[in-house]
Design an enzyme around this catalytic site. Structure first.
Site, PDB file in Angstrom:
ATOM      1  N   ALA A  66       0.693  -0.944   0.022  1.00 48.84           N
ATOM      2  CA  ALA A  66       0.165  -0.639   0.009  1.00 48.84           C
ATOM      3  C   ALA A  66       0.740   1.428   0.018  1.00 48.84           C
ATOM      4  O   ALA A  66       2.277   1.405   0.230  1.00 48.84           O
ATOM      5  CB  ALA A  66      -1.052   0.324   1.142  1.00 48.84           C
ATOM      6  N   GLY A 105       0.103  -4.926   1.015  1.00 49.22           N
ATOM      7  CA  GLY A 105      -0.593  -5.010  -0.384  1.00 49.22           C
ATOM      8  C   GLY A 105       0.138  -5.451  -1.587  1.00 49.22           C
ATOM      9  O   GLY A 105      -1.298  -5.809  -2.223  1.00 49.22           O
ATOM     10  N   GLU A 108      -0.764  -9.109  -1.845  1.00 43.22           N
ATOM     11  CA  GLU A 108      -2.291  -9.496  -1.748  1.00 43.22           C
ATOM     12  C   GLU A 108      -2.936  -9.303  -2.995  1.00 43.22           C
ATOM     13  O   GLU A 108      -3.887 -10.489  -2.847  1.00 43.22           O
ATOM     14  CB  GLU A 108      -2.616  -8.556  -0.473  1.00 43.22           C
ATOM     15  CG  GLU A 108      -2.435  -8.821   1.286  1.00 43.22           C
ATOM     16  CD  GLU A 108      -2.768  -7.683   1.918  1.00 43.22           C
ATOM     17  OE1 GLU A 108      -2.840  -6.681   1.962  1.00 43.22           O
ATOM     18  OE2 GLU A 108      -3.791  -7.922   3.236  1.00 43.22           O
ATOM     19  N   GLU A 128       4.000  -6.198   6.678  1.00 38.96           N
ATOM     20  CA  GLU A 128       3.153  -4.937   8.173  1.00 38.96           C
ATOM     21  C   GLU A 128       3.762  -4.769   9.129  1.00 38.96           C
ATOM     22  O   GLU A 128       3.678  -3.854   9.671  1.00 38.96           O
ATOM     23  CB  GLU A 128       1.893  -4.868   7.177  1.00 38.96           C
ATOM     24  CG  GLU A 128       1.153  -5.063   5.940  1.00 38.96           C
ATOM     25  CD  GLU A 128       1.023  -5.816   5.004  1.00 38.96           C
ATOM     26  OE1 GLU A 128       2.480  -7.168   5.368  1.00 38.96           O
ATOM     27  OE2 GLU A 128       0.503  -5.503   4.315  1.00 38.96           O
TER      28      GLU A 128
HETATM   29  N1  3HC Z   1       4.540   3.312   0.016  1.00 35.52           N
HETATM   30  C1  3HC Z   1       4.661   4.558   0.119  1.00 35.52           C
HETATM   31  N2  3HC Z   1       6.478   4.922  -0.811  1.00 35.52           N
HETATM   32  C2  3HC Z   1       7.084   3.367  -0.868  1.00 35.52           C
HETATM   33  C3  3HC Z   1       6.419   1.982  -0.080  1.00 35.52           C
HETATM   34  C4  3HC Z   1       5.220   2.306  -0.042  1.00 35.52           C
HETATM   35  N3  3HC Z   1       4.936   1.123   0.595  1.00 35.52           N
HETATM   36  N4  3HC Z   1       7.935   1.330  -0.442  1.00 35.52           N
HETATM   37  C5  3HC Z   1       8.797   2.261  -0.214  1.00 35.52           C
HETATM   38  N5  3HC Z   1       8.473   3.670  -0.620  1.00 35.52           N
HETATM   39  C6  3HC Z   1       9.131   4.736  -0.940  1.00 35.52           C
HETATM   40  C7  3HC Z   1      10.254   4.696  -0.155  1.00 35.52           C
HETATM   41  O1  3HC Z   1      10.367   6.043   1.406  1.00 35.52           O
HETATM   42  C8  3HC Z   1      11.522   5.288  -0.677  1.00 35.52           C
HETATM   43  O2  3HC Z   1      10.907   6.742  -1.088  1.00 35.52           O
HETATM   44  P1  3HC Z   1      12.537   8.146  -1.190  1.00 35.52           P
HETATM   45  O3  3HC Z   1      13.234   7.781  -2.310  1.00 35.52           O
HETATM   46  O4  3HC Z   1      11.700   9.473  -0.782  1.00 35.52           O
HETATM   47  O5  3HC Z   1      13.130   8.144   0.171  1.00 35.52           O
HETATM   48  C9  3HC Z   1      11.114   5.238  -2.176  1.00 35.52           C
HETATM   49  O6  3HC Z   1       9.917   4.191  -2.363  1.00 35.52           O
HETATM   50  C10 3HC Z   1      12.846   3.556  -2.331  1.00 35.52           C
HETATM   51  O7  3HC Z   1      12.945   3.389  -1.442  1.00 35.52           O
HETATM   52  P2  3HC Z   1      13.758   2.170  -0.584  1.00 35.52           P
HETATM   53  O8  3HC Z   1      14.296   3.660  -0.140  1.00 35.52           O
HETATM   54  O9  3HC Z   1      13.554   1.662   0.679  1.00 35.52           O
HETATM   55  O10 3HC Z   1      14.211   1.566  -1.568  1.00 35.52           O
HETATM   56  P3  3HC Z   1      14.761   0.301  -1.761  1.00 35.52           P
HETATM   57  O11 3HC Z   1      15.020  -0.476  -2.701  1.00 35.52           O
HETATM   58  O12 3HC Z   1      16.148  -0.005  -0.724  1.00 35.52           O
HETATM   59  O13 3HC Z   1      13.730  -0.787  -0.995  1.00 35.52           O
HETATM   60  C11 3HC Z   1      11.390  -2.304  -0.644  1.00 35.52           C
HETATM   61  C12 3HC Z   1      12.472  -1.314  -2.142  1.00 35.52           C
HETATM   62  C13 3HC Z   1      11.861  -3.422  -0.536  1.00 35.52           C
HETATM   63  C14 3HC Z   1      10.130  -1.709  -1.378  1.00 35.52           C
HETATM   64  C15 3HC Z   1      11.365  -1.159   0.516  1.00 35.52           C
HETATM   65  O14 3HC Z   1      11.082   0.531   0.113  1.00 35.52           O
HETATM   66  C16 3HC Z   1      10.287  -1.155   1.630  1.00 35.52           C
HETATM   67  O15 3HC Z   1      10.353  -2.645   1.931  1.00 35.52           O
HETATM   68  N6  3HC Z   1       9.206  -0.503   1.429  1.00 35.52           N
HETATM   69  C17 3HC Z   1       7.911  -0.745   2.117  1.00 35.52           C
HETATM   70  C18 3HC Z   1       7.197  -2.503   1.759  1.00 35.52           C
HETATM   71  C19 3HC Z   1       5.963  -2.476   2.784  1.00 35.52           C
HETATM   72  O16 3HC Z   1       6.219  -2.155   4.142  1.00 35.52           O
HETATM   73  N7  3HC Z   1       4.767  -2.622   2.324  1.00 35.52           N
HETATM   74  C20 3HC Z   1       3.698  -2.951   3.268  1.00 35.52           C
HETATM   75  C21 3HC Z   1       3.079  -1.056   2.890  1.00 35.52           C
HETATM   76  S1  3HC Z   1       1.660  -1.317   4.124  1.00 35.52           S
HETATM   77  C22 3HC Z   1       0.870  -2.258   3.200  1.00 35.52           C
HETATM   78  O17 3HC Z   1       0.408  -2.644   2.328  1.00 35.52           O
HETATM   79  C23 3HC Z   1      -0.795  -2.173   3.784  1.00 35.52           C
HETATM   80  C24 3HC Z   1      -1.946  -3.481   3.524  1.00 35.52           C
HETATM   81  O18 3HC Z   1      -1.919  -4.813   3.928  1.00 35.52           O
HETATM   82  C25 3HC Z   1      -3.220  -3.003   2.932  1.00 35.52           C
END
Ligand code: 3HC
Length: 694
Positions: A66, A105, A108, A128
């Site tokens: 998400a 997400g 998912e 998450e």
């Molecule tokens: N939403 C918004 N921005 C995100 C994001 C997300 N889910 N994931 C990453 N970004 C952004 C980062 O803030 C960063 O922004 P910036 O360049 O402005 O600082 C940019 O994307 C790149 O991210 P990273 O520097 O972390 O890049 P990496 O290549 O090192 O890692 C990644 C990529 C493995 C995808 C890592 O970003 C990550 O782990 N992201 C989070 C994944 C996550 O937690 N997903 C679950 C979200 S909650 C959800 O999905 C709820 C659902 O169940 C309803």
């Protein structure tokens, strides 16, 4: 090709509709992506020439979750649930084509597709929990139906993704393909040609049935994660959702439980803090005056001076990523001991199965020991890690200046000394920087990068990148005694001492901080580090409690006694002898001992840290308040679900912090309670540290 939304387009090739998501950098499920999924599937369904759909993403990854930036804001466009329901109920088979990271997400979304294929490097996870959340779009209900309850529990409680091979073995994907687009199209055609069913994971109950009546599965995971997840809400909530998947009468009932628990976490303080921290960590890598395209020095070989605990730990970080290290000592015996400890540490990791014996040998093969500092001449980075003595450090830097090739980085691991003074021992202060690792250096994630007055942008940029390469979270700080972390720590240690003079006992102070979520309290920490760290037996004259304890041979865990008594398993118990010494000191300092409640202990320990953080910001020692939080979470184990001291202050309200500081000032008469000007100013303006910009 038709643009379906601002973030998705659709093409039809030979009866296969290819729905491509494009929302850089990580294809997060922003409004435009949700609209793209809903509309794209509707368009492909309505198109009679289409018999199957491939969902694929442009850029570096499949949907990584998400859009976290949307959380807490006003939702726009279709909801994720609606988009996913439309996909799952689609009358034509949808195949997810996965590369990069299908996370949260994103996974998912893949789980509502009827089939999934991936390239060999793809990773799949529900992380998450790391954001204080649980998968809120059916992940906790669908994943156990595919991979089984045990694996699903591991995945949702750890947040750690699995790779393609494991995903294939567990049934999460159907095929690993070399050419993702072509392979996915071929697979979609095969599904149609073979008349394969539209597999809806929600209807697959076999793996759920297997776990019914087996509460021990849940008891086991709870037990195994208890220590690591103490204080966190989300891991337990994730488990409850998987329990609901197993025990609910219908899929929709389980989904309802998931939705309810998701909302509870999403609106709670822990997730707010953990989401804040997600961005804090990434923000810390951005240095306003060091642009992204600043040139970097290629670090092909590293020198480390000192084979003690710090030097050894630092070397391991570097060897782990395949970079050769030359480690220098002054005596053969110390060198042999240091190299031996590194090998032993690796052997222990191999015994636990975390690395192979071959990894041990490969890493050791990259390590060279020497007694000759001249062997560092061709290193691109040299890290000095000897004891904290300015003269010794200056002597070393003077030598390095003469020996090491021009253009290399000369770094000190000092934890408190003046880096600018160290740099004066060289003719190239622009090459000098502080790389302050935290003990144990091979474990602790923080690297304080200390910017000297003359450190060049190139040196800063390279150091930040190198930190990332070796898996550290870096925070750039300025020069001052103790930098950010230890300078703030000193405030807490001082208060901890005052508290025991005024009426509390060490174990009472420790318990309050432990219950707050710290890994240990100040006295346990002192005992672990050794009370004689920086203590001089020749100069000791019983003036402080520490002097008295050290003089009595109570030097911490290593001597079986410090602030606590320790048994043979290092289990601490409060000590009557120590209590007696504390009473004597209370009397000597003319303190009238009183009962001090837990609330006061906590505020007395934490608020001066916040106040020091304000001074650090005002002086420009840290770039932003969230950097201070990165230092405290990764360097000292501040509970991530409280965001860090500065976020914690913001969440309480700075006006309350100021009021409490003044109240303690009146009670104690101690000038340390004078609130920092920045703290007062922000409080008066009704702002938080998050609003501060230097
Ligand atoms: N939403 C918004 N921005 C995100 C994001 C997300 N889910 N994931 C990453 N970004 C952004 C980062 O803030 C960063 O922004 P910036 O360049 O402005 O600082 C940019 O994307 C790149 O991210 P990273 O520097 O972390 O890049 P990496 O290549 O090192 O890692 C990644 C990529 C493995 C995808 C890592 O970003 C990550 O782990 N992201 C989070 C994944 C996550 O937690 N997903 C679950 C979200 S909650 C959800 O999905 C709820 C659902 O169940 C309803």
């Amino acid at each position: 090709m038709v643009a379906v939304s601002t973030m998705a387009d659709l093409t039809v090739e030979d009866g296969v509709a290819i729905l491509t998501i494009n929302n850089p950098p990580v294809n997060a499920l922003s409004g435009g992506v949700r609209a793209g999924l809903t509309e794209g599937v509707a368009m492909a369904t309505a198109d009679d020439s289409v018999s199957s759909i491939v969902l694929i993403c442009d850029g570096r990854t499949f949907i990584a979750g998400a859009d976290i930036t949307e959380f807490g804001g006003k939702p726009t466009g279709p909801s994720l649930q609606d988009a996913l329901t439309a996909m799952e109920n689609c009358t034509k088979p949808i195949v997810a084509a996965i590369h990069g990271t299908a996370l949260g997400g994103g996974l998912e979304t893949a789980l509502v597709c009827h089939y999934r294929v991936a390239d060999s490097k793809a990773r799949f996870g529900l992380p998450e929990v790391n954001l204080g959340l649980l998968p809120g779009a059916g992940g906790t209900q669908r994943l156990p139906r595919v991979v089984g309850v045990e694996k699903a529990l591991q995945m949702v409680t750890s947040g750690v993704p699995i790779g393609s091979t494991e995903a294939l073995a567990s049934g999460l994907i159907s095929e690993i393909v070399d050419d993702l687009r072509g392979g996915a199209i071929a697979f979609a055609k095969k599904v149609v040609a073979e008349g394969r069913p539209l597999v809806r994971i929600r209807d697959q109950n076999e793996k759920i049935e297997e776990a019914k009546g087996k509460p021990e599965l849940f008891a086991a995971i709870r037990k195994s994660i208890a220590r690591k997840t103490r204080g966190f809400k989300a891991p337990e909530f994730n488990i409850r959702c998987v329990e609901a998947a197993v025990n609910s009468a219908t899929f929709d009932e389980g989904l309802k439980t998931e939705g309810k628990l998701f909302m509870e976490l999403m609106t709670g303080e822990q997730s707010a803090a953990q989401r804040y921290f997600f961005f804090a960590e990434r923000q810390a890598t951005k240095i306003p005056d060091v642009p992204k395209d600043t040139a970097e020095i290629d670090i092909k070989k590293v020198g480390v001076i000192g084979a003690g605990t710090m030097g050894g730990g630092i070397s391991m970080n570097i060897l782990n990523v395949g970079v050769p290290v030359t480690i220098v000592e002054t005596k053969q015996e110390a060198l042999d001991r240091g190299l031996g400890v590194i090998r032993k540490n690796y052997e222990n990791t191999a015994k636990k199965g975390r690395i192979s014996q071959q990894d041990v040998e490969d890493r050791m093969a990259l390590l060279t020991g020497t007694l000759n500092i001249e062997d560092l001449a061709d290193c691109d980075l040299v890290i000095e890690a000897v004891f904290e003595n300015m003269d010794v450090k200056k002597d070393i830097f003077g030598k390095l200046d003469k020996i090491v090739k021009q253009g290399s980085i000369l770094a000190s691991n000092t934890s408190a000394l003046d880096l600018n003074e160290i740099a004066t021992a060289t003719t190239r202060p622009e090459s000098v920087i502080g790389l302050h690792f935290f003990s144990p250096a091979n474990v602790m994630k923080l690297l304080e990068i200390v910017r000297g007055d003359h450190s060049s942008k190139e040196v800063i940029k390279t150091s930040m990148s190198f930190a990332k390469k070796i898996g550290k979270a870096a925070a750039l700080v300025g020069v001052c005694p103790g930098f950010v972390g230890n300078r703030i720590l000193a405030q807490r240690q001082y208060q901890a001492q005052q508290l025991i003079l005024e009426g509390a006992l060490p174990h009472e102070v420790d318990k309050v901080l432990f219950d707050f979520g710290m890994p240990m309290g100040p006295y346990q920490m002192s005992d672990l580090a050794g009370l004689d760290l920086g203590w001089d037996a020749d100069k000791s004259n019983g003036e402080t409690i520490r002097d008295r304890l050290c003089e009595a041979g109570r030097r911490g865990q290593k001597t079986g006694a410090g602030y606590y008594d320790y048994d043979e398993n290092r289990i601490p118990t409060p000590s009557a002898d120590v209590e007696k010494i504390i009473m004597e000191f209370s009397e000597k300092s003319q303190k009238i001992r009183r009962d001090i409640d837990d609330e006061e202990i906590l505020a007395r320990c934490i608020f001066p840290m916040i106040n020091e953080g304000a001074k650090i910001l005002d002086e420009g020692i840290a770039i932003r308040s969230s950097d201070v939080d990165v230092v405290w979470v990764y360097g000292y184990g501040w509970p991530i679900y409280r965001g860090g001291p500065m976020h914690y202050a913001d969440s309480i309200g700075l006006d309350k912090v100021v009021a409490k500081m003044r109240e303690f000032g009146e009670i104690t008469g101690d000038p340390v309670w004078e609130p920092a000007p920045l703290l007062v100013r922000l409080a008066e303006e009704g702002k938080g540290f998050k609003d501060f910009a230097a």
